[in-house]
Design a protein around this motif. Structure first.
Motif, PDB file in Angstrom:
ATOM      1  N   GLU A 180       0.836  -1.201   0.000  1.00 38.01           N
ATOM      2  CA  GLU A 180       0.000   0.000   0.000  1.00 38.01           C
ATOM      3  C   GLU A 180       0.869   1.248   0.000  1.00 38.01           C
ATOM      4  N   GLU A 181       0.400   2.268  -0.670  1.00 39.67           N
ATOM      5  CA  GLU A 181       1.195   3.490  -0.749  1.00 39.67           C
ATOM      6  C   GLU A 181       1.357   4.143   0.632  1.00 39.67           C
ATOM      7  N   TYR A 182       0.293   4.102   1.407  1.00 39.72           N
ATOM      8  CA  TYR A 182       0.354   4.651   2.777  1.00 39.72           C
ATOM      9  C   TYR A 182      -0.041   3.540   3.735  1.00 39.72           C
ATOM     10  N   PRO A 183       0.680   3.341   4.810  1.00 37.18           N
ATOM     11  CA  PRO A 183       0.302   2.285   5.761  1.00 37.18           C
ATOM     12  C   PRO A 183      -1.060   2.581   6.388  1.00 37.18           C
ATOM     13  N   HIS A 184      -1.804   1.525   6.696  1.00 38.89           N
ATOM     14  CA  HIS A 184      -3.168   1.686   7.220  1.00 38.89           C
ATOM     15  C   HIS A 184      -3.207   2.545   8.488  1.00 38.89           C
ATOM     16  N   GLU A 185      -2.169   2.350   9.341  1.00 34.56           N
ATOM     17  CA  GLU A 185      -2.192   3.052  10.636  1.00 34.56           C
ATOM     18  C   GLU A 185      -2.080   4.566  10.475  1.00 34.56           C
ATOM     19  N   GLU A 186      -1.691   4.984   9.273  1.00 36.51           N
ATOM     20  CA  GLU A 186      -1.607   6.426   9.070  1.00 36.51           C
ATOM     21  C   GLU A 186      -2.990   7.076   9.076  1.00 36.51           C
ATOM     22  N   PHE A 187      -4.021   6.241   8.905  1.00 35.78           N
ATOM     23  CA  PHE A 187      -5.384   6.782   8.811  1.00 35.78           C
ATOM     24  C   PHE A 187      -6.200   6.560  10.081  1.00 35.78           C
ATOM     25  N   GLU A 189      -6.570   4.096  14.072  1.00 34.38           N
ATOM     26  CA  GLU A 189      -6.176   2.925  14.850  1.00 34.38           C
ATOM     27  C   GLU A 189      -6.461   1.637  14.079  1.00 34.38           C
TER      28      GLU A 189
END
Ligand code: CAO
Length: 420
Positions: A180-187, A189
């Motif tokens: 993924e381009e951005y890790p999930h945790e960036e969005f 919890e």
């Protein structure tokens, strides 16, 4: 330099297990946890890892020997004395854990066969050459469906498995891992959990079915108004009590009739001899939703059963699955599968074929629909079905005829059609 003895670890209930492969040679340098030998029982195979780093001094066993816990596998010339002491008492927790994990895996594989793909996922044996080939390609033979007698895995099976797992790009074989381009945790919890083992097992089989079988799915609305009136009016002649049979029993009966009329649907491809196998039996698979995961047991000889008997067999089989009491063999040898979501809800979907079968019938929840019949608007009970079939064996026209035939079998003349 001291000599360290590597012994066969605790294998639980497994006794007199045959060595089918010796993976090291005398004089070879091995690291801790490198596989030394492969053991194979009638249920599975296990690789025994080294408990130490060192040079193989003397191999004490050979292919074909049967071994038990504590038997000497080989001796290693090793430098680390403190580690050797631990070996002598054979208390390496990691090995015990690996063997324990493997035992657990075998037990689960014995009991649970996932959908499609699934199902046929337990591999019993493969030659040392094939095992080596699979290992070199990073594949686990236990996850590969064997096409040979008694599920034995061939080199071709390994290649097919690898093809379904990887994408070839620029001449190099790469694992398809999408980052993924951005890790999930960036969005926000998140929580990480293990994928349940049954899903891990069924995953590759689903991918194989989806990527190797050219699926076509045809949807149909079947008018089951009369059949439903009949079903809800069933009662026991002697006790006067209502007989509860779900629509699935009627659908099964109709499916058997359709399989008799369209034998291409009761077939499998023999990839080795490049032929079509036509089955003369009518064993239907049913997707059963259980707390342990999806299972697809077969109900045998449905053609010889009454609607009431099919209903009873369905209840009995799904109970055995939910209680994990079903025999492994009952997940194999089917004609065609029915995946019914009618008890839950929803209309059309795209069921994935359960190889080596060539078709699967998806059933949705029936609903009332206003339609024009003989110039009048009337309310009718409609059953949504979705038929997926292997386009290599079944043409579109035949798929459409199959659906029309099913509609007739469950339609207003169902009593005549299903009685045949
Ligand atoms: N339309 C409307 N109602 C339906 C229906 C349909 N197509 N099919 C079943 N029903 C009704 C039944 O009549 C029953 O009603 P009552 O409670 O009033 O008697 C209720 O829904 C529940 O039926 P059921 O699901 O328990 O029984 P079944 O014989 O239809 O199905 C089984 C048995 C084992 C197939 C089912 O329990 C099950 O596990 N289904 C899930 C299958 C699944 O997960 N498939 C997806 C696979 S792909 O991931």
């Amino acid at each position: 330099m001291t000599s360290t003895k590597i012994l066969v670890p605790d294998m639980g209930d497994f006794k007199d297990v045959e060595i089918i492969e010796v993976l090291v040679k005398e004089g070879q340098q091995v690291n801790k946890n490198d596989s030394l030998i492969t053991l194979e029982s009638d249920k599975s195979s296990v690789e025994v890892p080294s408990t130490h780093k060192g040079t193989v001094e003397k191999i004490n066993i050979k292919v074909g020997n049967k071994v038990n816990q504590g038997d000497l596998i080989l001796s290693l010339k090793s430098e680390n004395k403190t580690e050797e002491k631990k070996v002598a008492v054979n208390k390496d927790k990691k090995i015990e854990k690996r063997v324990e994990d493997k035992k657990q895996e075998v037990i689960e594989k014995k009991q649970i066969i996932p959908t499609a793909p699934s199902s046929q996922s337990v591999t019993k044996s493969a030659s040392p050459k094939v095992r080596k080939f699979a290992r070199e390609l990073g594949a686990n033979v236990l996850e590969i469906t064997g096409s040979q007698r008694a599920g034995r895995v061939s080199e071709e099976d390994v290649k097919n498995f690898i093809r379904s797992q990887v994408a070839v790009s620029g001449g190099k074989v790469e694992k398809k891992i999408h980052k993924e381009e951005y890790p999930h945790e960036e969005f926000g919890e998140i929580e990480l959990k293990d994928i349940p083992r049954v899903k891990k097992l069924s995953g590759p089989q689903l991918v194989r079915s989806w990527t190797e079988i050219p699926h076509v799915t045809q949807h149909e609305e079947i008018d089951i108004t009369e059949m439903e009136q009949f079903r809800s009016s069933l009662y026991d002649y002697y006790s006067g009590e209502m007989i509860k049979v779900t629509p699935l029993a009627f659908i099964s009966k109709a499916l058997v009739s359709a399989l008799k009329t369209f034998p291409n649907f009761n077939a499998s491809i023999d990839p080795i001899h490049n032929k079509i196998i036509y089955k003369k039996y009518f064993h239907l698979g049913f997707a059963v939703d259980t707390p342990h995961g999806l299972m697809v047991p077969k109900v045998r000889n449905v053609d010889q059963m009454s609607i009431k008997q099919i209903g009873e067999a369905l209840k009995k089989t799904s109970k055995l699955c939910r209680e994990l009491k079903i025999d492994k063999k009952e997940f194999f040898g089917g004609s065609m599968t029915i995946s019914s979501l009618g008890g839950i809800g929803g209309t059309f979907f795209t069921p994935i074929i359960n190889p080596p079968e060539v078709a699967i019938l998806g059933v949705g929840k029936s609903f009332d629909k206003l339609i024009k019949l003989k110039g009048k608007i009337v309310s009718r009970k409609i059953l949504p079905i979705s038929l997926s079939y292997d386009h290599r064996i079944i043409d579109g026209a035949e798929g459409a005829r199959f659906c029309v035939y099913l509609s007739e079998c469950l339609g207003k003349d169902f009593a005549f059609k299903l009685a045949v």
